[in-house]
Design a protein around this motif. Structure first.
Motif, PDB file in Angstrom:
ATOM      1  N   ARG A  70       0.865  -1.184   0.000  1.00 13.95           N
ATOM      2  CA  ARG A  70       0.000   0.000   0.000  1.00 13.95           C
ATOM      3  C   ARG A  70       0.899   1.230   0.000  1.00 13.95           C
ATOM      4  N   TYR A  71       0.352   2.332  -0.523  1.00 13.34           N
ATOM      5  CA  TYR A  71       1.139   3.563  -0.553  1.00 13.34           C
ATOM      6  C   TYR A  71       0.393   4.668   0.190  1.00 13.34           C
ATOM      7  N   PRO A  72       1.096   5.421   1.053  1.00 13.99           N
ATOM      8  CA  PRO A  72       0.447   6.503   1.807  1.00 13.99           C
ATOM      9  C   PRO A  72       0.286   7.770   0.972  1.00 13.99           C
ATOM     10  N   VAL A  73      -0.823   8.466   1.193  1.00 13.01           N
ATOM     11  CA  VAL A  73      -1.069   9.759   0.548  1.00 13.01           C
ATOM     12  C   VAL A  73      -1.657  10.699   1.593  1.00 13.01           C
ATOM     13  N   LEU A  74      -1.553  11.989   1.346  1.00 13.20           N
ATOM     14  CA  LEU A  74      -2.139  12.961   2.259  1.00 13.20           C
ATOM     15  C   LEU A  74      -3.658  12.889   2.192  1.00 13.20           C
ATOM     16  N   LYS A  75      -4.327  13.222   3.294  1.00 15.60           N
ATOM     17  CA  LYS A  75      -5.779  13.078   3.375  1.00 15.60           C
ATOM     18  C   LYS A  75      -6.520  13.922   2.349  1.00 15.60           C
ATOM     19  N   LYS A  76      -5.910  15.013   1.886  1.00 10.46           N
ATOM     20  CA  LYS A  76      -6.577  15.871   0.911  1.00 10.46           C
ATOM     21  C   LYS A  76      -6.561  15.263  -0.488  1.00 10.46           C
ATOM     22  N   LYS A  77      -5.737  14.241  -0.702  1.00  9.90           N
ATOM     23  CA  LYS A  77      -5.610  13.625  -2.022  1.00  9.90           C
ATOM     24  C   LYS A  77      -6.553  12.427  -2.126  1.00  9.90           C
ATOM     25  N   ASN A  78      -7.385  12.416  -3.174  1.00  9.25           N
ATOM     26  CA  ASN A  78      -8.340  11.327  -3.348  1.00  9.25           C
ATOM     27  C   ASN A  78      -8.182  10.589  -4.678  1.00  9.25           C
ATOM     28  N   LYS A  79      -7.332  11.094  -5.564  1.00 10.83           N
ATOM     29  CA  LYS A  79      -7.158  10.461  -6.863  1.00 10.83           C
ATOM     30  C   LYS A  79      -6.344   9.175  -6.722  1.00 10.83           C
ATOM     31  N   SER A  80      -6.442   8.315  -7.741  1.00 12.73           N
ATOM     32  CA  SER A  80      -5.650   7.086  -7.728  1.00 12.73           C
ATOM     33  C   SER A  80      -4.168   7.437  -7.767  1.00 12.73           C
ATOM     34  N   LYS A  81      -3.370   6.614  -7.108  1.00 16.06           N
ATOM     35  CA  LYS A  81      -1.955   6.919  -6.926  1.00 16.06           C
ATOM     36  C   LYS A  81      -1.092   5.806  -7.520  1.00 16.06           C
ATOM     37  N   PRO A  82      -0.197   6.146  -8.464  1.00 16.43           N
ATOM     38  CA  PRO A  82       0.736   5.136  -8.963  1.00 16.43           C
ATOM     39  C   PRO A  82       1.943   5.019  -8.036  1.00 16.43           C
ATOM     40  N   TYR A  83       2.463   3.825  -7.894  1.00 14.95           N
ATOM     41  CA  TYR A  83       3.701   3.615  -7.148  1.00 14.95           C
ATOM     42  C   TYR A  83       4.348   2.333  -7.647  1.00 14.95           C
ATOM     43  N   SER A  84       5.612   2.171  -7.360  1.00 16.13           N
ATOM     44  CA  SER A  84       6.328   0.999  -7.856  1.00 16.13           C
ATOM     45  C   SER A  84       7.455   0.633  -6.899  1.00 16.13           C
ATOM     46  N   TYR A  85       7.888  -0.611  -7.007  1.00 14.90           N
ATOM     47  CA  TYR A  85       9.025  -1.086  -6.226  1.00 14.90           C
ATOM     48  C   TYR A  85       9.686  -2.233  -6.979  1.00 14.90           C
ATOM     49  N   VAL A  97       7.775  -4.070 -10.054  1.00 12.63           N
ATOM     50  CA  VAL A  97       6.340  -4.167  -9.778  1.00 12.63           C
ATOM     51  C   VAL A  97       5.743  -2.767  -9.840  1.00 12.63           C
ATOM     52  N   ASN A  98       4.719  -2.598 -10.667  1.00 12.13           N
ATOM     53  CA  ASN A  98       4.061  -1.302 -10.826  1.00 12.13           C
ATOM     54  C   ASN A  98       2.584  -1.434 -10.470  1.00 12.13           C
ATOM     55  N   HIS A  99       2.114  -0.535  -9.615  1.00 12.83           N
ATOM     56  CA  HIS A  99       0.710  -0.537  -9.209  1.00 12.83           C
ATOM     57  C   HIS A  99       0.131   0.862  -9.371  1.00 12.83           C
ATOM     58  N   ARG A 100      -1.175   0.908  -9.521  1.00  6.16           N
ATOM     59  CA  ARG A 100      -1.914   2.175  -9.474  1.00  6.16           C
ATOM     60  C   ARG A 100      -3.277   1.884  -8.860  1.00  6.16           C
ATOM     61  N   TYR A 101      -3.523   2.442  -7.673  1.00  2.64           N
ATOM     62  CA  TYR A 101      -4.762   2.142  -6.965  1.00  2.64           C
ATOM     63  C   TYR A 101      -5.381   3.407  -6.383  1.00  2.64           C
ATOM     64  N   LYS A 102      -6.701   3.352  -6.221  1.00  3.16           N
ATOM     65  CA  LYS A 102      -7.421   4.447  -5.581  1.00  3.16           C
ATOM     66  C   LYS A 102      -7.186   4.424  -4.073  1.00  3.16           C
ATOM     67  N   VAL A 103      -7.536   5.518  -3.433  1.00  2.00           N
ATOM     68  CA  VAL A 103      -7.386   5.633  -1.983  1.00  2.00           C
ATOM     69  C   VAL A 103      -8.529   4.898  -1.295  1.00  2.00           C
ATOM     70  N   GLN A 104      -8.185   4.071  -0.309  1.00  2.00           N
ATOM     71  CA  GLN A 104      -9.188   3.377   0.501  1.00  2.00           C
ATOM     72  C   GLN A 104      -9.419   4.206   1.760  1.00  2.00           C
ATOM     73  N   LYS A 105     -10.497   4.960   1.772  1.00  2.00           N
ATOM     74  CA  LYS A 105     -10.711   5.983   2.792  1.00  2.00           C
ATOM     75  C   LYS A 105     -10.894   5.423   4.195  1.00  2.00           C
ATOM     76  N   SER A 106     -11.288   4.165   4.318  1.00  2.00           N
ATOM     77  CA  SER A 106     -11.598   3.609   5.635  1.00  2.00           C
ATOM     78  C   SER A 106     -10.361   3.214   6.434  1.00  2.00           C
ATOM     79  N   ILE A 107      -9.177   3.217   5.824  1.00  2.00           N
ATOM     80  CA  ILE A 107      -7.963   2.776   6.517  1.00  2.00           C
ATOM     81  C   ILE A 107      -7.415   3.907   7.386  1.00  2.00           C
TER      82      ILE A 107
END
Length: 291
Positions: A70-85, A97-107
């Motif tokens: 999972r990748y952390p984002v600031l609370k004001k950001k709601n768009k899907s976020k790309p990240y890789s490792y 490994v490349n991922h792009r996922y939306k923010v799961q607000k409940s976490i």
């Protein structure tokens, strides 16, 4: 003409299959005290941050590894976020490994209450017997560490009633000669994905062999991506070598690789899964067993 091939249930049989049993969360062999606890659906989940110096593991095989990120984002950001490792195996094989996922607000995070987190990305690797060194590095361009959970699943043996899946839309199978048996496989490429229908609750086993050409080496790697609609169930990485005791009938200029497997849990109800090959110019021969 549609390039997606559909599968249906075909025949029942009894087989001995190697299947993973209970998953175990692995602790890094270095800096294992660095951790982050996320509250997901009311449950505490332990993650380890992959930072620039790397996240190190020493793992005994054979086992199947699942990399949950999972990748952390600031609370004001709601768009899907790309990240890789990157995953480095035994100091020689590099897997990006490349991922792009939306923010799961409940976490929620105990350590970082101002952060939100993406939905999880899942990546799978099978390890052979022996001790393996696994190191995870985040992309250098990322602002925050990638949060990782690495699960190990050992293998046990079960015997049960099985179903072989075949195409709904006609596609000729390729027969691989294994000993005295001719085993049917179906070709899957980046241009021609396959789609199967499965009803749960059951487990879907995907058996695969890379098709080797003359220009390929003795050993090669390949990936299989499994999706349900727009949701990625998982991406599975395999390393294989040319088989010395099997061959593809009617394709004697090609050589099958040694077989590799992955499994997904099929929830209750009817599901349609897309089987895709991310690697261009590689053909993977597949067969499907539901049990």
């Amino acid at each position: 003409m549609s390039q997606i091939v559909y599968f249906k249930y075909y025949i029942y049989l009894f087989l001995f299959l190697w299947v993973p049993i209970e998953a175990k969360l692995l602790k890094p062999s270095k800096d294992g005290e660095k951790k982050e606890i996320l509250i997901i659906n009311g449950k505490r989940r332990l993650y380890y941050p992959a930072e620039a110096e790397g996240l190190y593991y020493s793992i005994n095989g054979p086992t199947r590894l699942e990399f949950i990120s999972r990748y952390p984002v600031l609370k004001k950001k709601n768009k899907s976020k790309p990240y890789s490792y990157s995953i480095i195996l035994n100091d020689k094989d590099t897997i990006s490994v490349n991922h792009r996922y939306k923010v799961q607000k409940s976490i929620k995070s105990i350590q970082h209450p101002k952060h939100k987190y993406t939905y999880s990305g899942n990546y799978f690797i099978n390890l052979n017997s022996g001790t393996h060194k696994v190191v995870i590095y985040p992309d250098k361009k990322l602002k925050y560490p990638v949060l990782m959970r690495v699960l190990s699943k050992e293998f046990g043996v079960v015997t049960n009633k099985k179903q072989i899946l075949q195409p709904l839309i006609h596609q000729n199978s390729l027969k691989i000669k294994v000993g005295d048996s001719d085993v049917a496989y179906y070709e899957c490429t980046s241009q021609y994905p396959l789609k199967i229908e499965a009803s749960g609750e059951k487990t879907l086993r995907i058996m695969s062999r890379l098709q080797f050409s003359d220009s390929m080496g003795q050993e090669e790697s390949y990936r299989i991506k499994v999706k349900e609609k727009n949701k990625i169930i998982g991406t599975y990485y395999f390393s294989t070598e040319r088989s010395s005791n099997s061959f593809i009938l009617k394709r004697l200029d090609k050589v099958p690789g040694k077989w590799r497997t992955c499994e997904i849990k099929v929830p209750k109800g009817k599901h349609h899964y897309s089987i895709e090959i991310p690697d261009k110019h590689k053909a993977v021969l597949t067969r499907f067993i539901l049990y």
